[in-house]
Design an enzyme around this catalytic site. Structure first.
Site, PDB file in Angstrom:
ATOM      1  N   GLU A 247       0.796  -1.228   0.000  1.00  9.79           N
ATOM      2  CA  GLU A 247       0.000   0.000   0.000  1.00  9.79           C
ATOM      3  C   GLU A 247       0.834   1.287   0.000  1.00  9.79           C
ATOM      4  O   GLU A 247       0.792   2.080   0.943  1.00  9.79           O
ATOM      5  CB  GLU A 247      -0.981  -0.028   1.176  1.00  9.79           C
ATOM      6  CG  GLU A 247      -1.948  -1.202   1.062  1.00  9.79           C
ATOM      7  CD  GLU A 247      -3.056  -1.212   2.099  1.00  9.79           C
ATOM      8  OE1 GLU A 247      -3.010  -0.397   3.042  1.00  9.79           O
ATOM      9  OE2 GLU A 247      -3.972  -2.047   1.964  1.00  9.79           O
ATOM     10  N   GLU A 497      -5.011  -8.549  -0.893  1.00  6.74           N
ATOM     11  CA  GLU A 497      -5.720  -8.275   0.359  1.00  6.74           C
ATOM     12  C   GLU A 497      -7.197  -8.020   0.086  1.00  6.74           C
ATOM     13  O   GLU A 497      -7.549  -7.251  -0.809  1.00  6.74           O
ATOM     14  CB  GLU A 497      -5.161  -7.067   1.115  1.00  6.74           C
ATOM     15  CG  GLU A 497      -3.952  -7.347   1.961  1.00  6.74           C
ATOM     16  CD  GLU A 497      -3.600  -6.172   2.875  1.00  6.74           C
ATOM     17  OE1 GLU A 497      -4.527  -5.452   3.323  1.00  6.74           O
ATOM     18  OE2 GLU A 497      -2.400  -5.968   3.134  1.00  6.74           O
TER      19      GLU A 497
END
Length: 746
Positions: A247, A497
């Site tokens: 991220e 994810e």
């Protein structure tokens, strides 16, 4: 030379028999986000700032517990692990000081995974940069190298950190993620990706802070890769690849106006400062700042508060002794003063903003920087450096490229970066459920569609009804996958994810054993992944030390599919006694040597000894323990599981007949599909259902020998009333409903 265990061919994973492999994976383990010595989850304030003297030697779990965790995951049908670790675990003591004991432990854990046949890729995990800025990832010394004083973040709100929050029991849910738009992260990520352009005065050890941070981060990962390479028995066989960075975030790069909240900043919760307000409070000035909350219809402005640091600064004081870490800061980079003031962005003598659009354009080219431009320039420059360094050691590794979350992927199709051994690795969460911690079966929002400008008004992005919601999830994931194909080229798309919060509805399930909301949300997410035909996924999360009271022991999150406070799988063929309490019967402190049979959940899973839906505390296992192709002779055309009707459908096209020693294989969980109670309809070939521990965990497989051509199989299992209010058994299955695209728009 033996063929690689996993390769990429025409956008699909293939095993050494040429079969298409579906990665059905899990993130393991969430415990790796914080140290094991001292054991310091995010709600513990003691010795928090003694960050140079921590280690992760028992992360993700102790060696003696590895078989317990691996066999459990294997039996639940997982064949892939996204191996979570942090930069801090490698280099916590200071720049260039690597923790060889943790590295040796990691190599031992990876070796133990061999018996279970997992495909493992390494995830250098970070959330909002570091534990010391409210998340996980980088060691504490990196914040000091950036000239920041983490001990002043609480007073200045440069970051909201659970460990220093005055009332850790009531730390606001999901507020940790707002740290991406607070001072500490805005500074550090700007430094990391674009320090040379926007902070040219920030020189440390003779190099710009950008090169210093990237060099140490990539250097630490490469050092670990070298140790794995030197182990000689892990590369390609166990460790098949590396992810780029979890991220990534642009910081302030491309920020059009420091005095306003950018339109693309969709997450606002708690105090929501503009970048200019964050700069001011970071320099000790008091500011009135808007507050936001997240309600039933999304974020809303809830008020305004005074944030008064009372003169305390988020920057290191001018007389701070930096000798502890051995680096040398250039005299042109002054301590005790905001770095943006030093670059002429504002004048601290009269608190005047001089260049509100300082970050709007690339100073070298003059181009306006939007997020897409950031990804194609600054992110890709980092990615290439990361890729080339890892590949200098692990020659054939697969690179899982993860651009900024929900942003347009890099435009590299047909370029030198269109790497045949690359995977597009996006993330996706149902934000409404994640932020509210409620599974709303009545409405949800097409967030991805809003971000891509597909609606005249956000009101048109609202989807009404559970079928429409499930379709909406599917369509968002399909669009994410298609963007990867359009912009990056023909690469596998693996959703690394997604997940759901288990502590929904004020932990109602923990009090009653009713996991209906969790089951509905988990099934909707898995339906979307299957229907979007992605090459695989890794669900977030498996957590070894999850407990009902503390969840994942990190920032109030509770996404683990396993909890110590939930029932292990019972050995007894008798159903558990009915009660309304979730209890722990797994004794992790048992003395003496451990074996797989010592644990109650190490026996074969079957309907006689497991009641996934009726026993309290099984955390909606019926929704994630689901059938899936393992290895497919040919190409998968469709695969999906309808939980309500307990029907698995699978369609493929084979260019050759299945070989006797390498047929098409499907994971068929015994709970849903007892061997003697399945109804199987197949267009051709022969099949066999058997239970074996070929990969270290007793799992049931369907093996299918078929000839070339297009084939279809439909497997009907035991339809049970789920532990959720889904209506009558006669109602049509979700898969049929959703394929009819009954999608409502408000």
């Amino acid at each position: 030379m033996a063929p690689l265990r996993l390769t990429i061919e025409d956008g699909h994973f293939r095993d050494d028999h040429g079969r298409q492999v579906t990665l059905r994976g899990i993130n393991a383990a969430g415990d790796a986000k914080y140290p094991s010595n001292p054991d310091q989850p995010s709600h513990i304030p003691q010795d928090f700032f003694d960050g140079d003297n921590v280690n992760f030697h028992s992360r993700p779990f102790p060696k003696e517990d590895a078989h317990l965790h691996f066999s459990r995951l294997k039996r639940w049908g997982y064949n892939t692990i996204r191996y979570v670790f942090t930069w801090e675990a490698i280099e916590s003591a200071g720049p260039g000081i690597y923790d060889e004991e943790w590295i040796s432990h990691t190599i031992e854990i990876l070796r133990l995974a061999r018996d279970y046949g997992f495909y493992i890729f390494m995830d250098p995990h970070q959330d909002v940069w570091s534990r010391f800025s409210g998340g996980s990832g980088a060691p504490m010394w990196t914040l000091y190298a950036c000239g920041l004083n983490p001990q002043s973040f609480a007073a200045t709100e440069a970051a909201l950190v659970h460990n220093t929050y005055p009332d850790p029991e009531n730390f606001p849910k999901m507020i940790w993620s707002t740290n991406y738009t607070r001072l500490a992260c805005q500074v550090i990520f700007t430094f990391f990706f674009a320090g040379r352009d926007f902070a040219p005065k920030c020189i440390i050890d003779g190099q710009n802070i950008q090169d210093y941070l990237q060099g140490h981060f990539i250097g630490a990962l490469t050092h670990l890769a070298k140790r794995i390479h030197q182990a000689e028995d892990l590369e390609d066989d166990i460790v098949i690849g590396w992810e780029s960075m979890n991220e990534p975030n642009r910081g302030l790069v491309g920020w059009p106006d420091l005095t306003t909240i950018p339109s693309e900043q969709k997450l606002q919760k708690g105090t929501s400062p503009t970048a200019w307000q964050a700069i001011l409070t970071g320099s000790g000035r008091a500011c009135e700042i808007d507050t936001w909350d997240f309600g039933g219809m999304g974020p809303y402005k809830s008020g305004r508060v005074l944030v008064d640091p009372q003169g305390e600064h988020a920057w290191l004081p001018v007389d701070y002794d930096e000798s502890r870490y051995g680096y040398k800061r250039d005299p042109g980079w002054k301590l005790g003063e905001c770095v943006w003031a030093q670059h002429g962005v504002w004048d601290p003598s009269n608190d005047t903003l001089l260049k509100k659009d300082y970050f709007r354009k690339n100073p070298r080219t003059g181009e306006v920087i939007d997020y897409e431009q950031f990804t194609n320039t600054y992110f890709m420059e980092y990615y290439r450096r990361h890729r080339d360094s890892i590949r200098s050691v692990h020659k054939d590794c697969i690179l899982f490229c993860q651009p900024p979350v929900l942003e347009i992927p890099p435009s590299i199709k047909g370029t030198e970066d269109d790497d045949p051994k690359m995977v597009y690795a996006p993330h996706y969460y149902d934000g409404v459920t994640l932020m509210t911690k409620k599974w709303n079966r009545y409405w949800n929002v097409d967030v991805f569609g809003i971000l891509r400008g597909r609606y005249m008004s956000p009101a048109f992005a609202v989807k009404i009804g559970e079928t429409a919601i499930r379709n909406c999830f599917r369509d968002q994931l399909s669009a994410i996958k298609q963007e990867g194909l359009d912009y990056m080229g023909n690469h596998p798309c693996v959703l690394t994810e997604f997940g759901i919060p288990y502590d929904m509805d004020d932990k109602y399930a923990y009090k009653t054993g009713d996991y209906s909301s969790q089951s509905g949300a988990m099934d909707a997410n898995h339906f979307a992944v299957e229907a979007s035909s992605m090459a695989g996924y890794t669900l977030w999360l498996y957590m070894c030390e999850n407990k009902h009271h503390l969840g994942d022991q990190w920032n109030g999150e509770d996404l683990s599919i396993f909890s110590l406070d939930d029932r292990p799988l019972p050995i007894s063929p008798l159903p558990p006694s009915p009660n309304n309490e979730s209890t722990t019967t797994l004794d992790l402190q048992k003395a003496g040597p451990t074996t797989r049979k010592d644990y109650s959940d190490e026996s074969t899973v079957n309907p006689g000894n497991l009641r996934l839906t009726n026993a309290p505390g099984f955390r909606a296992a019926e929704a994630y323990v689901r059938p899936s192709p393992i290895a497919t002779v040919g190409k998968i055309l469709h695969s999906g599981f309808d939980l309500r009707s307990c029907i698995f459908t699978f369609r493929l096209h084979a260019h050759t007949a299945a070989a006797e020693h390498a047929p098409t294989e499907v994971f068929l969980p015994e709970f849903h599909f007892p061997k003697d109670q399945c109804e199987i309809v197949v267009t051709g070939g022969k099949w066999q259902i058997s239970t074996d521990d070929a990969d270290g965990g007793m799992i049931q497989r369907l093996r299918w020998w078929h000839v070339e051509g297009e084939h279809h199989i439909k497997i009907t299992g035991v339809q049970r009333r789920q532990n959720m209010a889904l209506g009558n058994a006669e109602e049509e299955g979700y898969l049929d409903q959703c394929q009819q695209s009954k999608c409502s728009v408000m």
